[in-house]
Motif scaffolding. Structure first.
Motif, mmCIF file in Angstrom:
data_model
loop_
_atom_site.group_PDB
_atom_site.id
_atom_site.type_symbol
_atom_site.label_atom_id
_atom_site.label_comp_id
_atom_site.label_asym_id
_atom_site.label_seq_id
_atom_site.Cartn_x
_atom_site.Cartn_y
_atom_site.Cartn_z
ATOM 1 N N ASP A 307 0.871 -1.189 -0.024
ATOM 2 C CA ASP A 307 0.101 0.047 0.138
ATOM 3 C C ASP A 307 0.839 1.229 0.071
ATOM 4 N N ALA A 308 1.800 1.164 0.662
ATOM 5 C CA ALA A 308 2.737 2.448 1.034
ATOM 6 C C ALA A 308 3.545 2.632 -0.420
ATOM 7 N N ARG A 309 4.071 1.582 -0.850
ATOM 8 C CA ARG A 309 4.691 1.713 -2.209
ATOM 9 C C ARG A 309 3.972 2.237 -3.251
ATOM 10 N N ALA A 310 2.517 1.832 -3.351
ATOM 11 C CA ALA A 310 1.489 2.212 -4.503
ATOM 12 C C ALA A 310 1.327 3.860 -4.300
ATOM 13 N N ARG A 311 1.307 3.992 -3.040
ATOM 14 C CA ARG A 311 0.696 5.697 -2.791
ATOM 15 C C ARG A 311 2.022 6.491 -3.091
ATOM 16 N N TRP A 312 3.419 6.091 -2.537
ATOM 17 C CA TRP A 312 4.306 6.989 -2.822
ATOM 18 C C TRP A 312 5.046 6.740 -4.302
ATOM 19 N N SER A 313 4.721 5.856 -5.034
ATOM 20 C CA SER A 313 5.669 5.298 -6.320
ATOM 21 C C SER A 313 6.161 6.634 -7.119
ATOM 22 N N GLY A 314 5.089 7.714 -7.008
ATOM 23 C CA GLY A 314 5.568 8.839 -7.743
ATOM 24 C C GLY A 314 6.567 9.562 -7.403
ATOM 25 N N ARG A 315 6.967 9.390 -6.016
ATOM 26 C CA ARG A 315 8.096 10.436 -5.476
ATOM 27 C C ARG A 315 9.499 9.339 -5.377
ATOM 28 N N MET A 316 9.279 8.059 -5.812
ATOM 29 C CA MET A 316 10.428 7.177 -5.035
ATOM 30 C C MET A 316 11.183 6.689 -6.234
ATOM 31 N N GLY A 317 10.813 6.863 -7.433
ATOM 32 C CA GLY A 317 11.689 6.218 -8.716
ATOM 33 C C GLY A 317 11.343 5.031 -8.817
ATOM 34 N N ALA A 318 11.939 4.355 -9.777
ATOM 35 C CA ALA A 318 11.460 3.099 -10.242
ATOM 36 C C ALA A 318 11.446 1.936 -9.144
ATOM 37 N N PRO A 319 10.440 0.989 -9.215
ATOM 38 C CA PRO A 319 10.251 0.118 -8.264
ATOM 39 C C PRO A 319 11.318 -0.905 -8.192
ATOM 40 N N GLY A 320 11.967 -1.312 -7.090
ATOM 41 C CA GLY A 320 12.859 -2.282 -6.992
ATOM 42 C C GLY A 320 12.334 -3.405 -6.335
ATOM 43 N N PRO A 321 13.139 -4.297 -5.644
ATOM 44 C CA PRO A 321 12.711 -5.677 -5.089
ATOM 45 C C PRO A 321 11.975 -5.257 -3.616
ATOM 46 N N LEU A 322 11.247 -6.215 -3.342
ATOM 47 C CA LEU A 322 10.680 -6.400 -2.113
ATOM 48 C C LEU A 322 11.081 -7.494 -1.531
ATOM 49 N N SER A 323 12.053 -7.469 -0.517
ATOM 50 C CA SER A 323 12.658 -8.712 -0.076
ATOM 51 C C SER A 323 12.908 -8.816 1.533
ATOM 52 N N ASP A 324 12.988 -10.086 2.147
ATOM 53 C CA ASP A 324 13.506 -10.028 3.547
ATOM 54 C C ASP A 324 15.051 -10.286 3.834
ATOM 55 N N ASP A 325 15.576 -10.172 2.460
ATOM 56 C CA ASP A 325 17.253 -10.671 2.483
ATOM 57 C C ASP A 325 17.817 -9.497 2.244
ATOM 58 N N PRO A 326 18.850 -8.790 3.358
ATOM 59 C CA PRO A 326 19.507 -7.633 2.920
ATOM 60 C C PRO A 326 20.542 -7.541 1.681
ATOM 61 N N ALA A 327 20.795 -8.525 1.511
ATOM 62 C CA ALA A 327 21.857 -9.064 0.277
ATOM 63 C C ALA A 327 20.999 -8.778 -0.996
ATOM 64 N N VAL A 328 19.802 -9.024 -1.084
ATOM 65 C CA VAL A 328 18.957 -8.634 -2.191
ATOM 66 C C VAL A 328 19.005 -7.146 -2.306
ATOM 67 N N ILE A 329 18.855 -6.337 -1.194
ATOM 68 C CA ILE A 329 18.777 -4.714 -1.294
ATOM 69 C C ILE A 329 20.140 -4.513 -1.667
ATOM 70 N N ALA A 330 21.119 -4.955 -1.373
ATOM 71 C CA ALA A 330 22.324 -4.203 -1.623
ATOM 72 C C ALA A 330 22.844 -4.594 -3.130
ATOM 73 N N ALA A 331 22.511 -5.766 -3.523
ATOM 74 C CA ALA A 331 22.538 -5.977 -5.005
ATOM 75 C C ALA A 331 21.985 -5.161 -5.828
ATOM 76 N N TRP A 332 20.705 -4.756 -5.518
ATOM 77 C CA TRP A 332 19.833 -4.009 -6.161
ATOM 78 C C TRP A 332 20.519 -2.457 -6.314
ATOM 79 N N ALA A 333 20.817 -1.887 -5.175
ATOM 80 C CA ALA A 333 21.447 -0.769 -4.988
ATOM 81 C C ALA A 333 22.768 -0.476 -5.875
ATOM 82 N N VAL A 334 23.542 -1.798 -6.006
ATOM 83 C CA VAL A 334 24.861 -1.559 -6.875
ATOM 84 C C VAL A 334 24.377 -1.633 -8.378
ATOM 85 N N GLU A 335 23.537 -2.584 -8.582
ATOM 86 C CA GLU A 335 22.991 -2.494 -10.119
ATOM 87 C C GLU A 335 22.258 -1.352 -10.508
ATOM 88 N N LEU A 336 21.956 -0.561 -9.686
ATOM 89 C CA LEU A 336 21.060 0.794 -9.837
ATOM 90 C C LEU A 336 22.097 2.000 -9.972
#
Length: 410
Positions: A307-336
């Motif tokens: 719900d929060a991601r949908a409401r704020w998507s216009g301010r937060m740039g392209a959608p990335g992963p939703l994960s419970d693994d910090p490594a997935v978030i770190a990999a996304w940050a590097v790729e972006l």
């Protein structure tokens, strides 16, 4: 104020939270003060707001709720409700200065789960088979709806500790696994308070006449322990300094990270920062317990995040992963190609643990994690040095910061 037809968890949306708030505001003053202790679960809890799951995830914020109530009632008339909202703030600030209490609770829980001495009785109580009618009914309500009236929580905790003589850590964990509003600070410290560990030497004993009165005769329990010594434990650990707010670098490409601790990220955009390239979500709900967290809790938390991601998507740039693994978030940050990630500050608990892991991973690749602290928390937490009654002396000033033109003196 909940819907008496609801036998399942409510929708995890800000829209639903605002509607609940709108319906509750008219009774948030004298009506609430007079009726707030009544547990009328069979009627849908008409005398309380039912906002705690939304406040816990900050789909709606404490200042918003207080402002709405004080737009209808004076601060003196709404004093009891305002205090209930601010209790959660107090608990968070208290634990943030003493995170060892959370660590000690988790260590104590591990000992309980590993020694096996209480397994059969824990299983019976957790299944609503204690033989105490009120306790078993509340257990059914908890599992079915993910919610309990605050008075019922106190009664259950007291019966668990002093009548059933079960370890308090296992009871606190049961609540964390099933409550939609399960919060490391509020839940852990409330159980400690009932046991006599938080305000040391002062405990809470559930009395049959109190239960009968405030359930309007729905229950008249027999066999409850009404005279028991408080649990004993070590003194509170020394306070540590509160964290400082961090500021983003306006020259760095930025990503926004949402966590279940704060799903109203508008305050993140108050400061100048680099171009926002995308956003992601880090889930930590499974970390609330070493045992499996109830499916409704996981679903509510995930839906709140979506719900929060949908409401704020216009301010937060392209959608990335939703994960419970910090490594997935770190990999996304590097790729972006991010230089920094900005996220709301997460207080002591599993989300902070996950963010600490993420920060270490990001540091290795030259990306900074910026944890922003809300001005409300910065104003309130420093006063959580002792008991709530000392803390509440600062509520008028805190309300003045929220609504400087609309607050009378408490």
């Amino acid at each position: 104020m909940t819907d008496p037809t609801e036998n399942t968890p409510p929708p995890a949306t800000r829209t639903h939270a605002l509607e609940r708030l709108r319906r509750f505001v008219p009774i948030a003053g004298r009506d609430y003060a007079a009726r707030r202790n009544y547990d009328l679960g069979s009627q849908g809890h008409p005398d309380v707001s039912g906002l705690s799951p939304y406040l816990r995830h900050r789909l709606i914020t404490e200042p918003e709720v207080i402002a709405a109530v004080l737009g209808r009632h004076s601060a003196s008339t709404a004093e009891k409700f305002v205090q209930e909202v601010v209790w959660r703030t107090y608990w968070k600030g208290w634990l943030e200065m003493r995170p060892q209490v959370w660590a000690d609770y988790r260590q104590g829980l591990s000992r309980v789960l590993n020694d096996g001495r209480h397994d059969d009785r824990l299983a019976a109580a957790s299944a609503g088979q204690s033989g105490i009618d009120c306790f078993d009914a509340w257990m059914g309500e908890l599992v079915t709806t993910g919610y309990l009236h605050n008075h019922a929580r106190m009664w259950m905790a007291s019966i668990w500790i002093f009548t059933l003589r079960l370890p308090w850590e296992a009871g606190a964990d049961l609540f964390m696994r099933h409550l939609l509003d399960g919060d490391p600070a509020s839940n852990t410290l409330s159980w400690r308070w009932v046991a006599g560990l938080q305000t040391q030497g002062k405990h809470y004993i559930a009395r049959p006449d109190n239960i009968t009165r405030y359930t309007e005769g729905r229950f008249a329990p027999k066999g409850l322990v009404t005279d028991a010594a408080p649990l004993s434990g070590p003194p509170h650990p020394p306070r540590r300094p509160l964290p400082a707010d961090a500021r983003p670098d306006p020259g760095l490409p930025t990503g926004i990270l949402l966590t279940e601790e704060d799903l109203s990220p508008g305050f993140l955009f108050d400061d100048a920062q680099g171009p926002i390239l995308g956003h992601a979500g880090l889930m930590s709900v499974a970390g609330r317990s070493p045992l499996p967290v109830a499916d409704p809790v996981t679903a509510f938390t995930r839906d709140a995040m979506m719900d929060a991601r949908a409401r704020w998507s216009g301010r937060m740039g392209a959608p990335g992963p939703l994960s419970d693994d910090p490594a997935v978030i770190a990999a996304w940050a590097v790729e972006l190609g991010l230089g920094q990630i900005v996220t709301p500050y997460a207080p002591t608990g599993p989300t902070m643990k996950a963010l600490n892991m993420l920060e270490a991973m990001l540091s290795e690749v030259g990306i900074t994690l910026i944890r922003r602290i809300r001005s409300y928390d910065q104003a309130a937490w420093p006063h959580a040095t002792a008991g709530f009654f000392r803390f509440k002396e600062h509520i008028p000033a805190l309300l003045g910061d929220i609504l400087p033109d609309s607050v009378d003196k408490l």
